[in-house]
Design an enzyme around this catalytic site. Structure first.
Site, PDB file in Angstrom:
ATOM      1  N   HIS A   1       0.848  -1.189   0.000  1.00  0.00           N
ATOM      2  CA  HIS A   1       0.000   0.000   0.000  1.00  0.00           C
ATOM      3  C   HIS A   1       0.880   1.234   0.000  1.00  0.00           C
ATOM      4  O   HIS A   1       1.973   1.227   0.565  1.00  0.00           O
ATOM      5  CB  HIS A   1      -0.924  -0.002   1.227  1.00  0.00           C
TER       6      HIS A   1
ATOM      7  N   ASP B   1      -8.038  -4.438  -0.726  1.00  0.00           N
ATOM      8  CA  ASP B   1      -8.481  -4.854  -2.056  1.00  0.00           C
ATOM      9  C   ASP B   1      -8.302  -6.346  -2.277  1.00  0.00           C
ATOM     10  O   ASP B   1      -8.947  -6.920  -3.162  1.00  0.00           O
ATOM     11  CB  ASP B   1      -7.692  -4.091  -3.132  1.00  0.00           C
TER      12      ASP B   1
END
Length: 430
Positions: free
Chosen positions: A307, A365
């Protein structure tokens, strides 16, 4: 608050003191507001990775330790004990509501879910296969044409009305876009259902037969909305703030945020995870694809790992992983092999020294797309689902930005690398 100043000395010996400011928690920031005025230079920070663009009271992220808090409340606590409407109230107003406040808020949202019939006619102008995000952005942008009598951003009552309309009507718009794609009639909202139940019935029910809402599906959607509700100054939120800083009507600012979210580097990652898992295909192929991911010369990338902000485990991934188990067990969908593949891939990557060294942990995700697929939501709607949750964060940041008495129009500067000044040459002499 401010504390010791950062002293900057230019090559010519000119000294400038830049205040060092501290927030409630997190890194200190250097206030460079007078840097150009006193030193004649700008800061240079592509992607704004080391730049604080504003002050905010809404969300705090510590990427090193994997912390995400809304208004000071850890997201884990909100996910366990709260619901999306209560979290929405918290983000918009700064405090958790009392029972009476939440009841009034819930009633307001339930009774503002319908769209003007003229807005529904807009959908007839789109191709049947138009992307839902294109329709979402366009229809939200059109809302200013219907509610122009309440667009005074300086009026707190108008700001509240705007917030309620966005939160209430966006699921209706999203469901209408989906119905257009599949050729089914639009379904009107029902005031007897709660927020996520109402969305599911608008999405999946038809006039010809009754529709029974699965409570696990409603719970999963509500949880995903909570986890996506806000994430500090990300690309789409910063877009909303920048567009709104010009004084543009708030609906156009939200439409701009929707467009920014549509980018595959921002809101489309969960769809990319499913594509990746389908490419891997089988657990026996995981070692091969992990090796490909570590090869710099191989274009293959493991999607859903790492991330931009988190350098530790994404706290949302832990929460959503448990819900993924629950959804697949309850619904008995045939996507379980896909989920088992995801778990195996996660386990292998977390044990691999390369991923440990790079701190490439699963993010939100990684699992959200599997849940959406299990619920029967098509991949074209994945980013729309993200937008529904994030809409309240965008709205809270717009309200914070527009009510800041020190706020100014956003105007970044640049490092110019083009030609120096030169003289025009007539066309017959070139």
């Amino acid at each position: 608050m401010t504390k010791d100043a950062f002293r900057l000395i230019s090559p010519s010996g000119k000294e400038t003191e830049l205040p060092v400011r501290s927030g409630t928690t997190g890194p200190d920031v250097i206030d460079v507001g007078k840097l150009y005025r006193e030193q004649g230079v700008f800061t240079y920070d592509p992607g704004f990775v080391s730049t604080g663009s504003c002050e905010s009271d809404i969300t705090y992220i510590d990427g090193e330790t994997g912390i995400l808090m809304y208004r000071g409340y850890p997201v884990e606590q909100l996910a366990e004990h709260s619901n999306f409407l209560e979290v929405s109230y918290l983000l918009l107003h700064g405090e958790l509501p009392t029972a009476a406040e939440l009841e009034r808020f819930d009633h307001t949202i339930r009774t503002h879910t319908m769209l003007n019939e003229g807005m529904l006619n807009f959908f007839k102008g789109f191709r049947y296969d138009a992307h839902p995000m294109a329709m979402l952005s366009a229809v939200v942008g059109s809302m200013s044409a219907y509610y122009h009598d309440t667009l005074d951003a300086s009026d707190p009552a108008h700001r509240d009305i705007f917030a309620h309309r966005i939160l209430a009507k966006l699921p209706t718009i999203a469901a209408a876009a989906y119905k257009l794609n599949i050729g089914q009639p639009f379904m009107y909202p029902r005031n007897d259902l709660d927020y996520t139940e109402n969305f599911l019935q608008m999405l999946f029910s038809v006039p010809a037969e009754p529709y029974e809402i699965d409570p696990v599906a409603a719970e999963a959607i509500d949880l995903l909305f909570i986890l996506h509700a806000d994430h500090e100054q990300n690309c789409s939120t910063s877009t909303v703030r920048m567009a709104g800083s010009s004084g543009a009507n708030p609906y156009s600012a939200i439409a701009a945020g929707i467009s920014a979210l549509w980018g595959p580097a921002h809101g489309g990652a969960n769809e990319a995870v499913l594509t990746m898992l389908a490419e891997i295909g089988d657990k026996s192929q995981i070692s091969k694809y992990v090796a490909k991911a570590k090869d710099r010369d191989d274009p293959f990338r493991l999607m859903g790992f790492g991330h931009r902000v988190y350098k530790n485990f994404d706290p949302r991934a832990t929460i959503i992983r448990e819900m993924c188990h629950k959804v697949l067990k309850q619904l008995g969908r045939d996507d379980s092999p896909l989920f088992e593949l995801a778990l195996e891939l996660e386990e292998m990557a977390l044990k691999d020294e390369y991923f440990i060294e790079k701190k490439l942990y699963p993010n939100v995700d990684f699992y959200s797309g599997i849940i959406y697929r299990a619920l029967g939501i098509p991949t074209s709607m994945f980013t729309v689902m993200f937008a529904l949750g994030r809409s309240v964060g965008w709205t809270a940041h717009w309200r914070e930005m527009i009510s800041d008495p020190t706020g100014r129009i956003a105007r970044p500067r640049q490092l110019y690398q083009g030609p120096a000044q030169r003289d025009y040459v007539a066309i017959d002499k070139r």
